[in-house]
Design a protein around this motif. Sequence first.
Motif, mmCIF file in Angstrom:
data_model
loop_
_atom_site.group_PDB
_atom_site.id
_atom_site.type_symbol
_atom_site.label_atom_id
_atom_site.label_comp_id
_atom_site.label_asym_id
_atom_site.label_seq_id
_atom_site.Cartn_x
_atom_site.Cartn_y
_atom_site.Cartn_z
ATOM 1 N N ALA A 226 -4.529 -0.456 4.735
ATOM 2 C CA ALA A 226 -3.360 -0.140 5.555
ATOM 3 C C ALA A 226 -2.267 -1.156 5.267
ATOM 4 C CB ALA A 226 -3.734 -0.170 7.039
ATOM 5 N N MET A 227 -1.123 -0.685 4.787
ATOM 6 C CA MET A 227 0.023 -1.561 4.578
ATOM 7 C C MET A 227 0.752 -1.674 5.916
ATOM 8 S SD MET A 227 -0.326 -2.426 1.443
ATOM 9 C CE MET A 227 1.184 -3.388 1.386
ATOM 10 N N ALA A 228 0.567 -2.809 6.599
ATOM 11 C CA ALA A 228 1.095 -2.943 7.957
ATOM 12 C C ALA A 228 1.369 -4.410 8.269
ATOM 13 C CB ALA A 228 0.115 -2.367 8.966
ATOM 14 N N LEU A 229 2.341 -4.632 9.133
ATOM 15 C CA LEU A 229 2.720 -5.979 9.541
ATOM 16 C C LEU A 229 1.894 -6.371 10.768
ATOM 17 C CD1 LEU A 229 6.578 -5.548 9.149
ATOM 18 C CD2 LEU A 229 5.043 -6.779 7.605
ATOM 19 N N ARG A 230 0.738 -6.944 10.513
ATOM 20 C CA ARG A 230 -0.177 -7.332 11.588
ATOM 21 C C ARG A 230 -0.634 -8.770 11.388
ATOM 22 N NH1 ARG A 230 -2.845 -2.621 14.257
ATOM 23 N NH2 ARG A 230 -4.559 -4.069 14.636
ATOM 24 N N ASP A 231 -0.880 -9.455 12.507
ATOM 25 C CA ASP A 231 -1.331 -10.842 12.418
ATOM 26 C C ASP A 231 -2.724 -10.953 11.821
ATOM 27 O OD1 ASP A 231 1.039 -11.734 13.507
ATOM 28 O OD2 ASP A 231 0.277 -11.725 15.574
ATOM 29 N N ASP A 232 -3.518 -9.891 11.932
ATOM 30 C CA ASP A 232 -4.890 -9.935 11.419
ATOM 31 C C ASP A 232 -4.976 -9.416 9.980
ATOM 32 O OD1 ASP A 232 -4.303 -7.310 11.948
ATOM 33 O OD2 ASP A 232 -6.185 -6.858 12.990
ATOM 34 N N SER A 233 -3.833 -9.331 9.297
ATOM 35 C CA SER A 233 -3.817 -8.804 7.938
ATOM 36 C C SER A 233 -4.218 -9.873 6.929
ATOM 37 C CB SER A 233 -2.429 -8.272 7.600
ATOM 38 O OG SER A 233 -1.484 -9.319 7.651
ATOM 39 N N VAL A 234 -4.579 -9.409 5.716
ATOM 40 C CA VAL A 234 -4.833 -10.320 4.605
ATOM 41 C C VAL A 234 -3.667 -10.222 3.642
ATOM 42 C CG1 VAL A 234 -7.326 -10.097 4.823
ATOM 43 C CG2 VAL A 234 -6.103 -8.592 3.264
ATOM 44 N N SER A 235 -3.477 -11.233 2.834
ATOM 45 C CA SER A 235 -2.384 -11.217 1.873
ATOM 46 C C SER A 235 -2.660 -10.198 0.778
ATOM 47 C CB SER A 235 -2.203 -12.602 1.256
ATOM 48 O OG SER A 235 -1.165 -12.572 0.280
ATOM 49 N N ILE A 236 -1.611 -9.636 0.239
ATOM 50 C CA ILE A 236 -1.747 -8.599 -0.771
ATOM 51 C C ILE A 236 -2.396 -9.115 -2.052
ATOM 52 C CG2 ILE A 236 0.533 -8.931 -1.822
ATOM 53 C CD1 ILE A 236 0.713 -5.828 -1.916
ATOM 54 N N ASP A 237 -2.370 -10.428 -2.273
ATOM 55 C CA ASP A 237 -2.993 -10.983 -3.474
ATOM 56 C C ASP A 237 -4.400 -11.523 -3.216
ATOM 57 O OD1 ASP A 237 -2.306 -13.175 -1.966
ATOM 58 O OD2 ASP A 237 -1.147 -14.186 -3.538
ATOM 59 N N ASP A 238 -5.008 -11.119 -2.112
ATOM 60 C CA ASP A 238 -6.381 -11.527 -1.808
ATOM 61 C C ASP A 238 -7.315 -11.041 -2.916
ATOM 62 O OD1 ASP A 238 -9.098 -11.519 -0.716
ATOM 63 O OD2 ASP A 238 -8.150 -11.968 1.213
ATOM 64 N N PRO A 239 -8.110 -11.934 -3.530
ATOM 65 C CA PRO A 239 -8.990 -11.535 -4.639
ATOM 66 C C PRO A 239 -9.976 -10.432 -4.275
ATOM 67 C CG PRO A 239 -8.836 -13.935 -4.494
ATOM 68 C CD PRO A 239 -8.165 -13.384 -3.269
ATOM 69 N N ALA A 240 -10.342 -10.329 -2.991
ATOM 70 C CA ALA A 240 -11.294 -9.297 -2.578
ATOM 71 C C ALA A 240 -10.733 -7.898 -2.815
ATOM 72 C CB ALA A 240 -11.650 -9.484 -1.106
ATOM 73 N N LEU A 241 -9.431 -7.749 -2.699
ATOM 74 C CA LEU A 241 -8.822 -6.433 -2.903
ATOM 75 C C LEU A 241 -8.903 -6.012 -4.361
ATOM 76 C CD1 LEU A 241 -5.665 -6.958 -0.671
ATOM 77 C CD2 LEU A 241 -7.521 -5.359 -0.214
ATOM 78 N N LEU A 242 -8.563 -6.921 -5.266
ATOM 79 C CA LEU A 242 -8.603 -6.598 -6.686
ATOM 80 C C LEU A 242 -10.026 -6.306 -7.141
ATOM 81 C CD1 LEU A 242 -6.905 -6.309 -9.251
ATOM 82 C CD2 LEU A 242 -7.296 -8.741 -9.697
ATOM 83 N N ALA A 243 -11.001 -6.908 -6.475
ATOM 84 C CA ALA A 243 -12.396 -6.720 -6.864
ATOM 85 C C ALA A 243 -12.945 -5.359 -6.443
ATOM 86 C CB ALA A 243 -13.248 -7.833 -6.263
ATOM 87 N N GLU A 244 -12.288 -4.687 -5.516
ATOM 88 C CA GLU A 244 -12.785 -3.387 -5.050
ATOM 89 C C GLU A 244 -12.682 -2.356 -6.167
ATOM 90 O OE1 GLU A 244 -14.389 -2.757 -2.487
ATOM 91 O OE2 GLU A 244 -13.807 -4.139 -0.883
ATOM 92 N N GLU A 245 -13.733 -1.593 -6.363
ATOM 93 C CA GLU A 245 -13.755 -0.600 -7.425
ATOM 94 C C GLU A 245 -12.780 0.542 -7.149
ATOM 95 O OE1 GLU A 245 -14.629 0.759 -11.085
ATOM 96 O OE2 GLU A 245 -15.390 -1.096 -10.199
ATOM 97 N N LYS A 246 -12.702 0.982 -5.885
ATOM 98 C CA LYS A 246 -11.842 2.114 -5.535
ATOM 99 C C LYS A 246 -11.058 1.776 -4.275
ATOM 100 C CE LYS A 246 -13.700 6.265 -6.321
ATOM 101 N NZ LYS A 246 -14.630 7.424 -6.226
ATOM 102 N N LEU A 247 -9.731 1.896 -4.362
ATOM 103 C CA LEU A 247 -8.868 1.597 -3.222
ATOM 104 C C LEU A 247 -7.943 2.768 -2.921
ATOM 105 C CD1 LEU A 247 -7.519 -2.074 -3.628
ATOM 106 C CD2 LEU A 247 -9.179 -1.232 -1.941
ATOM 107 N N ALA A 248 -7.778 3.065 -1.655
ATOM 108 C CA ALA A 248 -6.765 4.012 -1.180
ATOM 109 C C ALA A 248 -5.716 3.205 -0.429
ATOM 110 C CB ALA A 248 -7.385 5.061 -0.266
#
Length: 277
Positions: A203-225
């Motif tokens: 979810a692209m959203a302005l929330r305090d509980d969000s992670v940064s867009i360059d978080d390595p965990a995101l790039l490691a995911e095989e499939k992202l929506a």
Amino acid sequence: MTNWIEIKDFNTPELGLYASLSEVQLLRYYEPKPGLFIAESPKVIQRAVNAGYEPISFLVEHKDLEGAAKEILAQFPETPVYTAEYDVLIKLTGFALTRGMLCAMKRRQLPSVEEICQNACRVAVLENVVNPTNIGAIFRSAAALHMDAVLLTGGCCDPLYRRAARVSMGTVFQIPWTYFDKKISWPEAGMDSLKKMGFKSVAMALRDDSVSIDDPALLAEEKLAIILGTEGDGLSGQTIADCDYTVKIPMSHDVDSLNVAAASAVAFWELGKKNLT
């Protein structure tokens, strides 16, 4: 050319596609079968043709018959070409033509979400994005920045509306896309279908509980929506709650948000890097 027809009467029935029918009426022209749409400018029309869409007729300014439109028209020697001077065409359509050329084309049956996502590892999901300029810009970014497909909820503007397709520079004909089945609920059933296909949702959203867009965990995911929300309000609370990640783009100078089209370009570039490896 025998298929060139000089416009002398605005009431000619065949000109109604350009003069009097709204885009919604064109969409429903053959209902329940797929309807029609109007493509604008030679580049957009050629990309639609390359993707297999069938022209019904062309509307071309005199000077472009032997200019920008010539190569396209040569491919369809039997298709009617209605032509006039620029000022006549503006009176007919009610708007200024981009590079003097329009084309009425047949729509095609849209594939299912499952068909679109069969071999995809990065997909963009648009939730109720209604502005055709934003839709077109998002499609252009999705095509350029390594998305495999675009999925739309029922409240989104149609990507084949004239302005959306033109702003996309015809990339709506180059990247696979479809709507979630309108018989299923969004976000509940729609998100569930993404999960069953193995996608982690962002979810692209302005929330305090969000992670940064360059978080390595995101790039490691095989499939992202990657899910982007409507102009102004953004994503619904339910959609954010159902996502695996909430992601925020870091910004400076106290800027609190980006236009959804601008945000999409940043998100697709950063989160689409998996497709580069």
